[in-house]
Structures are given as C-alpha cells and as structure tokens.
Design a protein around this motif. Structure first.
Motif, mmCIF file in Angstrom:
data_model
loop_
_atom_site.group_PDB
_atom_site.id
_atom_site.type_symbol
_atom_site.label_atom_id
_atom_site.label_comp_id
_atom_site.label_asym_id
_atom_site.label_seq_id
_atom_site.Cartn_x
_atom_site.Cartn_y
_atom_site.Cartn_z
ATOM 1 N N MET A 246 0.842 -0.750 -0.016
ATOM 2 C CA MET A 246 -0.221 -0.279 -0.553
ATOM 3 C C MET A 246 1.050 1.507 0.085
ATOM 4 O O MET A 246 1.910 1.389 0.628
ATOM 5 C CB MET A 246 -0.672 0.376 1.072
ATOM 6 C CG MET A 246 -1.467 1.483 1.716
ATOM 7 S SD MET A 246 -2.947 1.209 2.884
ATOM 8 C CE MET A 246 -1.560 1.609 3.763
ATOM 9 N N ILE A 247 0.329 2.054 -0.715
ATOM 10 C CA ILE A 247 1.040 3.868 -0.758
ATOM 11 C C ILE A 247 0.018 4.320 0.337
ATOM 12 O O ILE A 247 1.203 5.231 1.039
ATOM 13 C CB ILE A 247 1.188 4.002 -2.410
ATOM 14 C CG1 ILE A 247 2.136 3.122 -2.911
ATOM 15 C CG2 ILE A 247 1.889 5.563 -2.123
ATOM 16 C CD1 ILE A 247 1.983 3.257 -4.301
ATOM 17 N N GLY A 248 -0.729 4.395 0.529
ATOM 18 C CA GLY A 248 -1.344 5.847 1.017
ATOM 19 C C GLY A 248 -3.337 5.433 0.477
ATOM 20 O O GLY A 248 -3.692 4.669 0.283
ATOM 21 N N ASP B 173 9.460 3.929 -0.262
ATOM 22 C CA ASP B 173 10.350 3.253 -0.660
ATOM 23 C C ASP B 173 9.297 2.700 -2.067
ATOM 24 O O ASP B 173 9.654 2.420 -2.400
ATOM 25 C CB ASP B 173 10.927 2.125 0.240
ATOM 26 C CG ASP B 173 11.551 3.015 1.001
ATOM 27 O OD1 ASP B 173 12.472 4.150 0.753
ATOM 28 O OD2 ASP B 173 11.736 2.302 2.260
ATOM 29 N N LEU B 174 7.844 2.201 -2.002
ATOM 30 C CA LEU B 174 7.160 1.493 -2.718
ATOM 31 C C LEU B 174 7.211 2.830 -4.286
ATOM 32 O O LEU B 174 7.447 2.452 -4.931
ATOM 33 C CB LEU B 174 5.783 1.160 -2.445
ATOM 34 C CG LEU B 174 5.547 0.465 -3.346
ATOM 35 C CD1 LEU B 174 5.854 -0.914 -3.900
ATOM 36 C CD2 LEU B 174 4.086 -0.510 -2.532
ATOM 37 N N TYR C 131 8.446 2.619 -7.751
ATOM 38 C CA TYR C 131 7.978 2.962 -9.160
ATOM 39 C C TYR C 131 7.572 3.891 -10.043
ATOM 40 O O TYR C 131 8.894 3.672 -11.107
ATOM 41 C CB TYR C 131 6.184 2.435 -8.993
ATOM 42 C CG TYR C 131 5.803 1.128 -8.633
ATOM 43 C CD1 TYR C 131 5.855 0.172 -9.355
ATOM 44 C CD2 TYR C 131 5.057 0.840 -6.896
ATOM 45 C CE1 TYR C 131 5.625 -1.054 -8.906
ATOM 46 C CE2 TYR C 131 4.342 0.101 -6.455
ATOM 47 C CZ TYR C 131 4.705 -1.668 -7.618
ATOM 48 O OH TYR C 131 4.348 -2.883 -7.075
ATOM 49 N N VAL C 132 8.286 4.804 -9.677
ATOM 50 C CA VAL C 132 8.950 5.830 -9.935
ATOM 51 C C VAL C 132 9.792 5.995 -10.528
ATOM 52 O O VAL C 132 10.145 6.068 -12.139
ATOM 53 C CB VAL C 132 8.478 7.328 -9.489
ATOM 54 C CG1 VAL C 132 9.204 8.945 -9.976
ATOM 55 C CG2 VAL C 132 6.670 7.328 -8.800
ATOM 56 N N LEU C 133 10.815 5.585 -9.775
ATOM 57 C CA LEU C 133 12.513 5.619 -10.754
ATOM 58 C C LEU C 133 12.625 4.792 -11.278
ATOM 59 O O LEU C 133 13.533 4.480 -12.312
ATOM 60 C CB LEU C 133 13.315 5.571 -9.491
ATOM 61 C CG LEU C 133 12.995 6.841 -8.803
ATOM 62 C CD1 LEU C 133 14.278 6.970 -7.502
ATOM 63 C CD2 LEU C 133 13.158 8.280 -9.578
#
Length: 88
Positions: free
Chosen positions: A1-3, A14-15, A19-21
């Motif tokens: 879960m991200i938020g 961190d998650l 995903y973005v990088l």
C-alpha cells in the motif's frame, strides 16, 4: 500500500520511489539511443516494472519499429489533416 487518497503524505515512500524511478526509460540502455523514444517514451511503464521485479517477460519495445508501422501512422495522420483542412 502506498497511501490513502485523502492523506497528504504517502505511507510507503520506498514503494513509490521504486515505481517512479524504475520505470524511467532514459535509464534503460536499450531505450536511451533509440530513435523512437520521443514517440513511445519507453513503452508501458507497468510492464517495464513487471519485467524488472516480478520476472515478467513482456516485450515493451515499441511497435513503431516494426516494418512500415511508422510510415502507416504518418500517412493516416496526413489523411486526417487533409479531411480537416478545406480546399481553397
């Protein structure tokens, strides 16, 4: 879960960084020098991440590289422009 959508902050930074990088096509050796990068932007970021972290085997390379595809797209675009532009 991200938020949660109504929170001001991400719970799992961190998650989200992963995903973005990780989906950055400009870090991919195969994509960096490709002439189609401005068009495809490295393909599907979701499949890129699946390949990197979930043992995926998705072909994310642009379909524009297939013989004749880019030419067909350009012709279709030009035909569409001709329809929109009235003759004088």
């Amino acid at each position: 879960m991200i938020g949660y959508i109504n929170d001001q902050d991400f719970k799992n930074k961190d998650l989200i960084r992963k995903y973005v990088l990780s989906a950055n096509c400009f870090e991919d050796e195969k994509c960096k020098d490709c002439e189609f990068i401005p068009i495809c932007m490295g393909g599907c970021a979701f499949y890129r991440i699946k390949n990197m972290f979930d043992n995926g085997n998705f072909d994310i390379c642009s379909l524009y590289k297939d013989n004749g595809v880019i030419e067909k797209c350009i012709c279709l675009h030009l035909d569409k422009l001709r329809i929109k532009t009235p003759s004088i």
